[in-house]
Design a protein around this motif. Structure first.
Motif, PDB file in Angstrom:
ATOM      1  N   SER A 232       9.036 -35.356  16.290  1.00 13.51           N
ATOM      2  CA  SER A 232       9.635 -35.361  17.630  1.00 13.51           C
ATOM      3  C   SER A 232       8.831 -36.187  18.631  1.00 13.51           C
ATOM      4  N   GLY A 233       7.577 -36.545  18.264  1.00 16.85           N
ATOM      5  CA  GLY A 233       6.685 -37.235  19.194  1.00 16.85           C
ATOM      6  C   GLY A 233       5.789 -36.274  19.950  1.00 16.85           C
ATOM      7  N   LEU A 234       6.081 -34.976  19.859  1.00 17.11           N
ATOM      8  CA  LEU A 234       5.229 -33.980  20.502  1.00 17.11           C
ATOM      9  C   LEU A 234       3.952 -33.778  19.695  1.00 17.11           C
ATOM     10  N   HIS A 235       2.923 -33.291  20.368  1.00 15.92           N
ATOM     11  CA  HIS A 235       1.626 -33.032  19.735  1.00 15.92           C
ATOM     12  C   HIS A 235       1.467 -31.526  19.522  1.00 15.92           C
ATOM     13  N   SER A 236       0.866 -31.142  18.395  1.00 19.79           N
ATOM     14  CA  SER A 236       0.723 -29.729  18.081  1.00 19.79           C
ATOM     15  C   SER A 236      -0.582 -29.472  17.330  1.00 19.79           C
ATOM     16  N   PRO A 237      -1.149 -28.266  17.499  1.00 20.60           N
ATOM     17  CA  PRO A 237      -2.338 -27.901  16.731  1.00 20.60           C
ATOM     18  C   PRO A 237      -2.003 -27.414  15.319  1.00 20.60           C
ATOM     19  N   VAL A 238      -0.716 -27.278  14.997  1.00 17.73           N
ATOM     20  CA  VAL A 238      -0.296 -26.782  13.683  1.00 17.73           C
ATOM     21  C   VAL A 238       0.734 -27.740  13.095  1.00 17.73           C
ATOM     22  N   PHE A 239       0.561 -28.057  11.807  1.00 19.76           N
ATOM     23  CA  PHE A 239       1.527 -28.890  11.094  1.00 19.76           C
ATOM     24  C   PHE A 239       1.904 -28.197   9.805  1.00 19.76           C
ATOM     25  N   LEU A 240       3.188 -28.116   9.536  1.00 14.76           N
ATOM     26  CA  LEU A 240       3.689 -27.539   8.297  1.00 14.76           C
ATOM     27  C   LEU A 240       4.051 -28.682   7.349  1.00 14.76           C
TER      28      LEU A 240
ATOM     29  N   VAL B 287      12.687 -27.031  12.263  1.00 16.75           N
ATOM     30  CA  VAL B 287      13.225 -27.375  13.573  1.00 16.75           C
ATOM     31  C   VAL B 287      12.115 -27.210  14.610  1.00 16.75           C
ATOM     32  N   THR B 288      11.915 -28.260  15.419  1.00 16.65           N
ATOM     33  CA  THR B 288      10.953 -28.172  16.524  1.00 16.65           C
ATOM     34  C   THR B 288      11.701 -28.259  17.846  1.00 16.65           C
ATOM     35  N   THR B 289      12.334 -29.400  18.103  1.00 16.19           N
ATOM     36  CA  THR B 289      13.112 -29.559  19.345  1.00 16.19           C
ATOM     37  C   THR B 289      14.612 -29.422  19.088  1.00 16.19           C
TER      38      THR B 289
ATOM     39  N   ALA C 201      20.943 -24.211   9.760  1.00 19.79           N
ATOM     40  CA  ALA C 201      19.975 -23.342   9.099  1.00 19.79           C
ATOM     41  C   ALA C 201      18.708 -24.129   8.838  1.00 19.79           C
ATOM     42  N   CYS C 202      17.581 -23.428   8.826  1.00 18.74           N
ATOM     43  CA  CYS C 202      16.312 -24.092   8.543  1.00 18.74           C
ATOM     44  C   CYS C 202      15.354 -23.111   7.880  1.00 18.74           C
ATOM     45  N   ILE C 203      14.385 -23.659   7.203  1.00 21.72           N
ATOM     46  CA  ILE C 203      13.341 -22.833   6.603  1.00 21.72           C
ATOM     47  C   ILE C 203      12.470 -22.256   7.716  1.00 21.72           C
ATOM     48  N   VAL C 204      12.042 -23.120   8.658  1.00 21.21           N
ATOM     49  CA  VAL C 204      11.193 -22.668   9.759  1.00 21.21           C
ATOM     50  C   VAL C 204      11.698 -23.232  11.082  1.00 21.21           C
ATOM     51  N   ASP C 205      11.889 -22.338  12.043  1.00 19.43           N
ATOM     52  CA  ASP C 205      12.150 -22.719  13.432  1.00 19.43           C
ATOM     53  C   ASP C 205      10.829 -22.538  14.162  1.00 19.43           C
ATOM     54  N   ARG C 206      10.151 -23.651  14.428  1.00 20.18           N
ATOM     55  CA  ARG C 206       8.836 -23.557  15.062  1.00 20.18           C
ATOM     56  C   ARG C 206       8.924 -23.572  16.582  1.00 20.18           C
ATOM     57  N   SER C 207      10.153 -23.449  17.121  1.00 21.81           N
ATOM     58  CA  SER C 207      10.334 -23.434  18.575  1.00 21.81           C
ATOM     59  C   SER C 207      10.288 -22.023  19.150  1.00 21.81           C
TER      60      SER C 207
ATOM     61  N   ASP D 251      -0.883 -38.476  12.384  1.00 23.30           N
ATOM     62  CA  ASP D 251       0.530 -38.729  12.650  1.00 23.30           C
ATOM     63  C   ASP D 251       1.322 -38.635  11.337  1.00 23.30           C
ATOM     64  N   PRO D 252       1.562 -37.406  10.850  1.00 24.12           N
ATOM     65  CA  PRO D 252       2.309 -37.261   9.595  1.00 24.12           C
ATOM     66  C   PRO D 252       3.823 -37.224   9.790  1.00 24.12           C
ATOM     67  N   GLY D 253       4.309 -37.291  11.027  1.00 26.12           N
ATOM     68  CA  GLY D 253       5.739 -37.206  11.304  1.00 26.12           C
ATOM     69  C   GLY D 253       6.511 -38.342  10.669  1.00 26.12           C
ATOM     70  N   SER D 254       7.751 -38.081  10.289  1.00 28.90           N
ATOM     71  CA  SER D 254       8.516 -39.064   9.520  1.00 28.90           C
ATOM     72  C   SER D 254       9.452 -39.936  10.348  1.00 28.90           C
ATOM     73  N   ARG D 255       9.825 -39.527  11.539  1.00 28.62           N
ATOM     74  CA  ARG D 255      10.853 -40.273  12.274  1.00 28.62           C
ATOM     75  C   ARG D 255      10.404 -41.705  12.571  1.00 28.62           C
ATOM     76  N   ARG D 256       9.132 -41.906  12.843  1.00 29.09           N
ATOM     77  CA  ARG D 256       8.653 -43.250  13.204  1.00 29.09           C
ATOM     78  C   ARG D 256       8.458 -44.154  11.984  1.00 29.09           C
ATOM     79  N   LEU D 257       8.552 -43.613  10.765  1.00 29.04           N
ATOM     80  CA  LEU D 257       8.344 -44.438   9.572  1.00 29.04           C
ATOM     81  C   LEU D 257       9.405 -45.516   9.420  1.00 29.04           C
ATOM     82  N   SER D 258      10.608 -45.275   9.909  1.00 33.27           N
ATOM     83  CA  SER D 258      11.692 -46.241   9.714  1.00 33.27           C
ATOM     84  C   SER D 258      11.724 -47.298  10.805  1.00 33.27           C
ATOM     85  N   LYS D 259      10.854 -47.196  11.771  1.00 36.59           N
ATOM     86  CA  LYS D 259      10.873 -48.152  12.888  1.00 36.59           C
ATOM     87  C   LYS D 259       9.939 -49.302  12.621  1.00 36.59           C
TER      88      LYS D 259
END
Length: 197
Positions: free
Chosen positions: A28-36, A122-124, A146-152, A189-197
């Motif tokens: 999402s571009g947000l920063h967090s102290p926890v990553f799943l 799900v985050t945002t 549906a999701c495995i984890v709703d981290r919001s 930065d393990p997030g996947s959305r920016r990998l395709s850019k």
């Protein structure tokens, strides 16, 4: 199967070494102290099956029978497929084309089919909302997400009822609003959305 609690789900992530602490930039571009690191969970068929069977049961309890499960590529494909298997319905996924999600590869929805959109985490809710819009554009009736984890912590609004196997309240911050203790840590930065850019 006995219903899984949020603690049971987190135990699966811990056992896989997939519950990480530090300073992470999420998809999402947000920063967090926890990553799943969900891929460490989904790479084990037995672990993925336990989680997705429990999610399928929770979906059925919440909304009844569905006709198809559709997920956003790439992160949602494995849990979407496995959840669909337990639901006894076909599994499809949407992919980005020209920046927007759409069904490709010969996938199609019959008008009015009841669809559950299945995500990993799900985050945002942004990816979920985009996926739901693509499903609606293709003629599907999205009865739930549906999701495995709703981290919001239950705050993400995806526009339809959200069935989460686990709900966590994990902080996530815009880059310009980091708490000092998080800003002091090196960023991953393990997030996947920016990998395709």
């Amino acid at each position: 199967m006995t219903a899984m609690t949020s603690d049971d789900v987190l135990d699966e992530f811990r056992a896989a070494g997939a519950l990480r602490e530090g300073h992470f930039v999420l998809s999402s571009g947000l920063h967090s102290p926890v990553f799943l690191q969900k891929n460490l969970v989904f790479m084990r068929a037995d672990r993925c099956a336990r989680l997705c069977q429990a999610l399928a049961e929770k979906i059925t309890t919440a909304v009844g029978a569905v006709d198809v499960a559709i997920s956003p590529a790439v992160g949602g494909i494995i849990p979407g497929y496995e959840t669909a298997r337990w639901l006894g319905v076909p599994s499809m996924y949407v992919e980005r084309e020209g920046g927007a999600f759409r069904l490709r590869r010969g996938f199609h929805i019959e008008p009015g089919q009841k669809v559950v959109m299945v995500e990993d985490i799900v985050t945002t809710g942004l990816s979920s909302r985009e996926c739901i819009q693509a499903i609606r554009d293709a003629g599907g009736d999205v009865v739930a997400a549906a999701c495995i984890v709703d981290r919001s912590g239950g705050r993400a609004d995806v526009g339809v009822p959200l069935v989460a196997l686990a709900t966590l309240d994990v902080p996530a911050y815009p880059a310009d609003s980091l708490p000092a203790e998080l800003a002091a840590l090196p960023v991953e930065d393990p997030g996947s959305r920016r990998l395709s850019k």
